[in-house]
Scaffold this active site. Structure first.
Site, PDB file in Angstrom:
ATOM      1  N   PHE A 117       0.815  -1.216   0.000  1.00  8.50           N
ATOM      2  CA  PHE A 117       0.000   0.000   0.000  1.00  8.50           C
ATOM      3  C   PHE A 117       0.847   1.264   0.000  1.00  8.50           C
ATOM      4  O   PHE A 117       0.383   2.330  -0.404  1.00  8.50           O
ATOM      5  CB  PHE A 117      -0.956  -0.013   1.198  1.00  8.50           C
ATOM      6  CG  PHE A 117      -0.366   0.456   2.498  1.00  8.50           C
ATOM      7  CD1 PHE A 117      -0.577   1.743   2.963  1.00  8.50           C
ATOM      8  CD2 PHE A 117       0.411  -0.396   3.281  1.00  8.50           C
ATOM      9  CE1 PHE A 117      -0.044   2.183   4.164  1.00  8.50           C
ATOM     10  CE2 PHE A 117       0.952   0.027   4.477  1.00  8.50           C
ATOM     11  CZ  PHE A 117       0.730   1.317   4.928  1.00  8.50           C
ATOM     12  N   LYS A 118       2.103   1.156   0.426  1.00  6.48           N
ATOM     13  CA  LYS A 118       2.966   2.341   0.465  1.00  6.48           C
ATOM     14  C   LYS A 118       3.165   2.950  -0.924  1.00  6.48           C
ATOM     15  O   LYS A 118       3.458   4.139  -1.053  1.00  6.48           O
ATOM     16  CB  LYS A 118       4.321   1.985   1.078  1.00  6.48           C
ATOM     17  CG  LYS A 118       4.262   1.422   2.502  1.00  6.48           C
ATOM     18  CD  LYS A 118       3.836   2.456   3.506  1.00  6.48           C
ATOM     19  CE  LYS A 118       3.758   1.884   4.918  1.00  6.48           C
ATOM     20  NZ  LYS A 118       5.041   1.602   5.532  1.00  6.48           N
ATOM     21  N   ASP A 119       3.021   2.134  -1.971  1.00  6.27           N
ATOM     22  CA  ASP A 119       3.162   2.660  -3.330  1.00  6.27           C
ATOM     23  C   ASP A 119       2.156   3.775  -3.611  1.00  6.27           C
ATOM     24  O   ASP A 119       2.440   4.691  -4.388  1.00  6.27           O
ATOM     25  CB  ASP A 119       2.945   1.552  -4.364  1.00  6.27           C
ATOM     26  CG  ASP A 119       4.086   0.546  -4.415  1.00  6.27           C
ATOM     27  OD1 ASP A 119       5.241   0.956  -4.251  1.00  6.27           O
ATOM     28  OD2 ASP A 119       3.807  -0.651  -4.623  1.00  6.27           O
ATOM     29  N   THR A 150       7.898   0.523   3.412  1.00  2.00           N
ATOM     30  CA  THR A 150       8.210   1.910   3.059  1.00  2.00           C
ATOM     31  C   THR A 150       9.480   1.988   2.228  1.00  2.00           C
ATOM     32  O   THR A 150       9.558   2.738   1.250  1.00  2.00           O
ATOM     33  CB  THR A 150       8.366   2.775   4.319  1.00  2.00           C
ATOM     34  OG1 THR A 150       7.112   2.867   4.984  1.00  2.00           O
ATOM     35  CG2 THR A 150       8.850   4.175   3.974  1.00  2.00           C
TER      36      THR A 150
END
Length: 480
Positions: A117-119, A150
């Site tokens: 999800f960090k993308d 991250t």
């Protein structure tokens, strides 16, 4: 829109977005927040729903971000969003939603280049940095810390960006083999991986120590990609809006209309759920914010008791991205909770926490209204819970989820009876990033996208160092 520090006491001290974008941490050690949160109306949400259906995620991203960014021309901001959230990068649609049993939905946030999800925030941050550095004719040295996802998301988003060099700290041996391979296999002179003796909190402390040296920070043009950078948080606000719009649209189409939703968010550093808090403060129709932790349950303890008690170190678990005992974004919520009293926040985080090892708000009137006013509830999941939840979701829905998302599904299930309406779980990563846990739970390897085949066998580019801020400074200096 101007931005102030959570520890600020001076009136009229706000800075524009692009200044805090490059600063990361405020000079007083606080974190930046907007002077006020924009307000959403029902009409705005109806318009955005139509826009999402016609023009997709980048169009809604522009609408949300334009409420917070007024020092980038609209045409440029729109182009930044279109580049960051291209379907070539994230697939089509960007952030689909998937229904699970018991009126739980999964927001698919892990379709980007590093399967996490960090993308969703990092791709935007990379575009912001490149744009603003070119506009100013400057360079930037990014100093970051990662407990898992991250680091790779930042490195993939920043590699090849003109004027950007990345130093990424990670705890030795504490990430999954896949996570390590994603980062350490990158062979780029402007990407420097440093494996630190200790845990993630040691890495985070090093970043704050070096960033706290104002002269060094200025001399080396240091900036941050961790969620201490407000741009990371505001980018995440977008997918809460989009997830809400997608789920309510799907329910409307099925005849099961829902005007409000709840979110279940696995978190260790309070960055992801901080974005959900901001979205709720803006007026996004969120009923409950379900905070899910693993065995490192510092945040769960606070939301149950009012006591934020930092541990001596983070326990190593099978949801390693949440193996954190000092939640750096927590200060943003405390600032809002305490009526944006910067002096009081500064005292809590610079005096009380270092002296006592805890912050105690249990007897305050603010904490007494935390559920009613801010919608927070919380819970904890264990390794056994994760395994059981992964098995349950596969058996009931034919879907394999990663261990962090399993933490959120488990806690959401525990609290289901007290929460009406749909619950949206924010997916953390694709299961392939945590193969050992998936094999333990299901007896077989998770599906591996073609882009990641053989990644663990690639040469590693990483230097091991002790947790020494002065040594880290020398490494940064020598790399120039």
């Amino acid at each position: 829109m101007r931005y102030v520090s959570t520890r600020g006491t001076e009136p009229d001290s706000g800075l524009p977005f692009c200044d805090i974008l490059l600063d990361g941490l405020a000079p007083d050690g606080g974190l930046y927040l907007p002077e006020h949160y924009p307000s959403l109306t029902a009409e705005t949400l109806r318009r955005w729903r139509s826009l999402l259906q016609s023009d997709g995620y980048p169009a809604v991203a522009f609408e949300v971000l334009s409420l917070f960014v007024d020092d980038i021309p609209d045409a440029d901001l729109r182009a930044i969003c279109e580049r960051a959230y291209s379907t070539d990068v994230f697939g089509d649609p960007v952030v689909p939603v998937l229904p699970l049993s018991d009126d739980i939905w999964l927001a698919k946030l892990s379709e980007g280049p590093t399967a996490a999800f960090k993308d969703m925030a990092m791709q935007l941050l990379g575009q912001f940095f490149e744009y603003e550095l070119a506009r100013r004719g400057q360079t930037l040295t990014i100093l970051g810390a990662t407990s898992g996802d991250t680091g790779s998301a930042a490195e993939y988003a920043m590699r090849g960006r003109h004027g950007v060099t990345v130093f990424m700290l990670s705890p030795q041996g504490r990430m999954s083999p896949f996570q390590q391979a994603q980062m350490f296999s990158l062979d780029d002179p402007r990407i420097v991986n440093l494996a630190v003796e200790g845990v993630f909190d040691d890495c985070q402390d090093l970043v704050k120590a070096v960033m706290g040296d104002a002269a060094f920070k200025a001399a080396h043009h240091l900036g941050a990609v961790n969620s201490i950078n407000w741009a990371r948080v505001v980018a995440q606000v977008v997918y809460y809006v989009v997830s809400y719009l997608r789920v309510t649209t799907a329910l409307d189409a099925s005849g099961e209309a829902a005007s409000r939703v709840s979110f279940a968010v696995p978190t260790g550093n309070f960055g992801n759920i901080c974005a959900a808090h901001v979205a709720r403060e803006m007026g996004l129709p969120i009923d409950t914010l379900i905070l899910a932790t693993n065995e490192n349950n510092v945040l769960d303890e606070f939301f149950r008791t009012g006591v934020y008690r930092v541990r001596a170190g983070a326990e190593e678990t099978s949801s390693p991205s949440m193996d954190i005992s000092k939640a750096s974004n927590f200060e943003r919520f405390v600032y809002d909770l305490l009526g944006r009293d910067g002096a009081r926040v500064a005292d809590l985080f610079t005096r009380q926490l270092p002296e006592q090892g805890l912050i105690d708000l249990s007897g305050t009137p603010e904490f007494a209204t935390i559920r009613e006013r801010y919608g927070f509830v919380s819970g904890t999941s264990t390794h056994a819970d994760r395994l059981a939840t992964i098995r349950k979701v596969e058996a009931s829905d034919g879907v394999v989820i990663d261990p962090h998302s399993a933490d959120a599904v488990k806690v959401a299930g525990d609290l289901r009876d007290s929460i009406a309406g749909p619950i949206i779980v924010t997916e953390t990563a694709l299961p392939v990033k945590f193969s050992a846990t998936i094999v333990e739970a299901l007896g077989h390897e998770p599906e591996r996208p073609d882009a990641f085949v053989g990644i663990e066998d690639l040469p590693r580019q990483v230097t091991e160092i002790p947790a020494d801020a002065e040594l880290l400074k020398r490494i940064i200096e020598e790399h120039r």
